[in-house]
Enzyme design. Structure first.
Site, PDB file in Angstrom:
ATOM      1  N   HIS A 221       5.512  37.307  -7.067  1.00  0.00           N
ATOM      2  CA  HIS A 221       5.106  36.973  -8.439  1.00  0.00           C
ATOM      3  C   HIS A 221       4.498  38.143  -9.201  1.00  0.00           C
ATOM      4  O   HIS A 221       4.218  38.038 -10.380  1.00  0.00           O
ATOM      5  CB  HIS A 221       4.124  35.797  -8.442  1.00  0.00           C
ATOM      6  CG  HIS A 221       2.757  36.177  -7.926  1.00  0.00           C
ATOM      7  ND1 HIS A 221       2.496  36.342  -6.598  1.00  0.00           N
ATOM      8  CD2 HIS A 221       1.600  36.437  -8.566  1.00  0.00           C
ATOM      9  CE1 HIS A 221       1.227  36.684  -6.440  1.00  0.00           C
ATOM     10  NE2 HIS A 221       0.658  36.751  -7.624  1.00  0.00           N
TER      11      HIS A 221
HETATM   12  C1  UD1 Z   1      -2.764  34.891 -11.281  1.00  0.00           C
HETATM   13  C2  UD1 Z   1      -3.649  36.092 -10.946  1.00  0.00           C
HETATM   14  C3  UD1 Z   1      -3.092  36.821  -9.729  1.00  0.00           C
HETATM   15  C4  UD1 Z   1      -2.845  35.856  -8.584  1.00  0.00           C
HETATM   16  C5  UD1 Z   1      -1.972  34.707  -9.057  1.00  0.00           C
HETATM   17  C6  UD1 Z   1      -1.744  33.691  -7.970  1.00  0.00           C
HETATM   18  C7  UD1 Z   1      -4.718  37.168 -12.894  1.00  0.00           C
HETATM   19  C8  UD1 Z   1      -4.704  38.369 -13.747  1.00  0.00           C
HETATM   20  N1  UD1 Z   1      -3.695  37.055 -12.032  1.00  0.00           N
HETATM   21  O1  UD1 Z   1      -1.498  35.401 -11.646  1.00  0.00           O
HETATM   22  O2  UD1 Z   1      -4.002  37.804  -9.333  1.00  0.00           O
HETATM   23  O3  UD1 Z   1      -2.207  36.553  -7.536  1.00  0.00           O
HETATM   24  O4  UD1 Z   1      -2.639  34.062 -10.150  1.00  0.00           O
HETATM   25  O5  UD1 Z   1      -0.954  32.646  -8.420  1.00  0.00           O
HETATM   26  O6  UD1 Z   1      -5.629  36.383 -12.983  1.00  0.00           O
HETATM   27  N2  UD1 Z   1       1.833  29.202 -14.997  1.00  0.00           N
HETATM   28  C9  UD1 Z   1       2.294  27.917 -14.905  1.00  0.00           C
HETATM   29  N3  UD1 Z   1       1.464  26.981 -14.349  1.00  0.00           N
HETATM   30  C10 UD1 Z   1       0.217  27.258 -13.932  1.00  0.00           C
HETATM   31  C11 UD1 Z   1      -0.245  28.584 -14.044  1.00  0.00           C
HETATM   32  C12 UD1 Z   1       0.575  29.541 -14.581  1.00  0.00           C
HETATM   33  O7  UD1 Z   1       3.414  27.607 -15.272  1.00  0.00           O
HETATM   34  O8  UD1 Z   1      -0.492  26.357 -13.435  1.00  0.00           O
HETATM   35  C13 UD1 Z   1       2.755  30.224 -15.576  1.00  0.00           C
HETATM   36  C14 UD1 Z   1       2.527  30.443 -17.046  1.00  0.00           C
HETATM   37  O9  UD1 Z   1       3.758  30.740 -17.625  1.00  0.00           O
HETATM   38  C15 UD1 Z   1       1.679  31.674 -17.104  1.00  0.00           C
HETATM   39  C16 UD1 Z   1       2.169  32.442 -15.897  1.00  0.00           C
HETATM   40  O10 UD1 Z   1       2.496  31.460 -14.923  1.00  0.00           O
HETATM   41  O11 UD1 Z   1       1.790  32.382 -18.292  1.00  0.00           O
HETATM   42  C17 UD1 Z   1       1.142  33.399 -15.344  1.00  0.00           C
HETATM   43  O12 UD1 Z   1      -0.073  32.715 -15.046  1.00  0.00           O
HETATM   44  P1  UD1 Z   1      -1.461  33.534 -15.001  1.00  0.00           P
HETATM   45  O13 UD1 Z   1      -2.574  32.651 -14.582  1.00  0.00           O
HETATM   46  O14 UD1 Z   1      -1.628  34.279 -16.266  1.00  0.00           O
HETATM   47  O15 UD1 Z   1      -1.200  34.621 -13.898  1.00  0.00           O
HETATM   48  P2  UD1 Z   1      -0.487  34.539 -12.484  1.00  0.00           P
HETATM   49  O16 UD1 Z   1       0.764  35.322 -12.550  1.00  0.00           O
HETATM   50  O17 UD1 Z   1      -0.424  33.131 -11.967  1.00  0.00           O
END
Ligand code: UD1
Length: 376
Positions: A221
């Site tokens: 990811h």
């Molecule tokens: C976050 C953490 C990362 C961790 C990862 C584990 C930061 C900067 N990054 O990254 O260190 O390794 O979590 O999962 O905090 N989304 C969904 N559903 C959810 C959550 C996210 O669909 O419940 C999608 C959304 O499109 C979102 C994208 O995932 O924009 C990224 O989510 P985000 O929380 O910004 O960062 P992660 O890539 O999950």
């Protein structure tokens, strides 16, 4: 480094210490869950649980609360996804209101996600003490948002609770006073040891029609692997080559799923066993029975080291170097030749000797409570 006497003058002395424990994203739950349980044996602490809502899908949040038997959060900020600046800003404004209302003596943040840094910044400006679990880890790569979160959080934290000697050294090199540093071990491993027996009862292998030690498990990811389509296609193509030799199981993170759909890459997944994001118990069962793991996650590098499962990490660097020097981890960046080579090695059962790092023993929450007792 020995345990140090905390400077108690800096902490408010009260009958009960009010602590807000912060979770926001998937890797936080397994770090805070053991603490929420450990508080129950110690009545000097009034512990609240706050969820920022950075992760919100049932499979990225609620499922973990169920699996890890965590209490329902006392406070939910419901921030959701957004750009980093907007997400951090929403967490900060929401958490500021919480601090004004609850007036905690201390907050405990874990790891390196946006919620960790955002809440630490708010607490610092309000003069509320901050304990950082998993302090001191450094990849020395500021292109990673998590590295910025780690550096900022540690720079404002009052108690730096570290998992390994390299973390202590990093902090000392940055000028942190040793009286603030407490090596407590790896709290995520408390959760692993506690829930491994329950994970063994998961039916995930039957559901996917696979057998113990006869498949590879992968997770992906990080922006460095999935945001650049050329790099991502190269990785998925290599997974297909590996799938000719051994089934490859791939639980897909929502972020990765979006990129697959936007770029119409599903044709590259035909030979791979795809699942939605899995809960803790199903994933732990899959990981503990896998022949080897290919990942870009931080926590999985640690969990595979404890489970003695070969781990190939698709990153240029790691903030968890003991998993390489002592554990089962090999870093290969984006080198697909190396991926094929090490996959073959793992399939043939050839892997380096490893040991479980010190204090990754399932007792870290107890040591954290000991530190907090000294504060009291
Ligand atoms: C976050 C953490 C990362 C961790 C990862 C584990 C930061 C900067 N990054 O990254 O260190 O390794 O979590 O999962 O905090 N989304 C969904 N559903 C959810 C959550 C996210 O669909 O419940 C999608 C959304 O499109 C979102 C994208 O995932 O924009 C990224 O989510 P985000 O929380 O910004 O960062 P992660 O890539 O999950």
């Amino acid at each position: 480094m020995p345990w140090h006497t905390l400077n108690t003058h800096t902490i408010n002395l009260k009958a009960k210490l009010k602590i807000i424990n912060i979770v926001g994203a998937r890797p936080n739950y397994m770090k805070i869950a053991p603490l929420m349980r450990a508080y129950k044996d110690f009545d000097g602490i009034d512990a609240l649980l706050l969820h920022t809502g950075q992760h919100y899908d049932l499979k990225m949040s609620d499922k973990f609360f169920d699996d890890l038997k965590m209490p329902v959060p006392d406070i939910f900020l419901n921030v959701g996804s957004d750009t980093h600046a907007r997400q951090v800003a929403k967490i900060m404004t929401g958490f500021e209101d919480v601090c004004d209302k609850e007036k905690p003596d201390m907050i405990i943040v874990a790891g390196d996600v946006n919620s960790t840094m955002a809440c630490a910044l708010v607490a610092c400006k309000k003069g509320i003490k901050i304990a950082h679990l998993e302090a001191g880890l450094r990849s020395f790569d500021r292109r990673m948002p998590e590295e910025i979160n780690r550096v900022v959080t540690d720079s404002v934290a009052d108690l730096l609770l570290t998992p390994s000697p390299d973390a202590d050294e990093n902090l000392v090199n940055e000028g942190v006073g040793i009286q603030k540093i407490f090596r407590v071990g790896n709290i995520m491993i408390d959760t692993l040891y506690e829930f491994l027996p329950a994970a063994q009862k998961s039916g995930i292998l039957d559901a996917l029609k696979i057998f113990p030690k006869s498949y590879a498990l992968t997770t992906l990811h990080r922006p460095s692997n999935v945001d650049d389509v050329e790099v991502f296609v190269k990785i998925l193509s290599t997974f297909n080559e590996i799938a000719l030799k051994i089934p490859v199981v791939f639980p897909v993170h929502p972020r990765t799923q979006k990129i697959i759909e936007q770029n119409k890459l599903t044709y590259l997944l035909k030979n791979i066993i795809i699942t939605e994001p899995l809960g803790y118990l199903d994933f732990m069962r899959l990981m503990s029975e896998s022949k080897f793991v290919i990942t870009d996650s931080g926590g999985i590098q640690e969990e595979t080291s404890v489970l003695k499962i070969p781990c190939i990490t698709l990153r240029e660097n790691t903030e968890r170097p003991v998993t390489v020097t002592e554990g089962t981890n090999k870093m290969i960046g984006n080198d697909m030749e190396k991926l094929l080579h090490f996959a073959s090695e793992a399939i043939s059962g050839r892997w380096k000797m490893s040991k479980i790092p010190d204090l990754w023993d399932g007792k870290t929450a107890e040591r954290v409570i000991e530190v907090l007792k000294r504060v009291l």
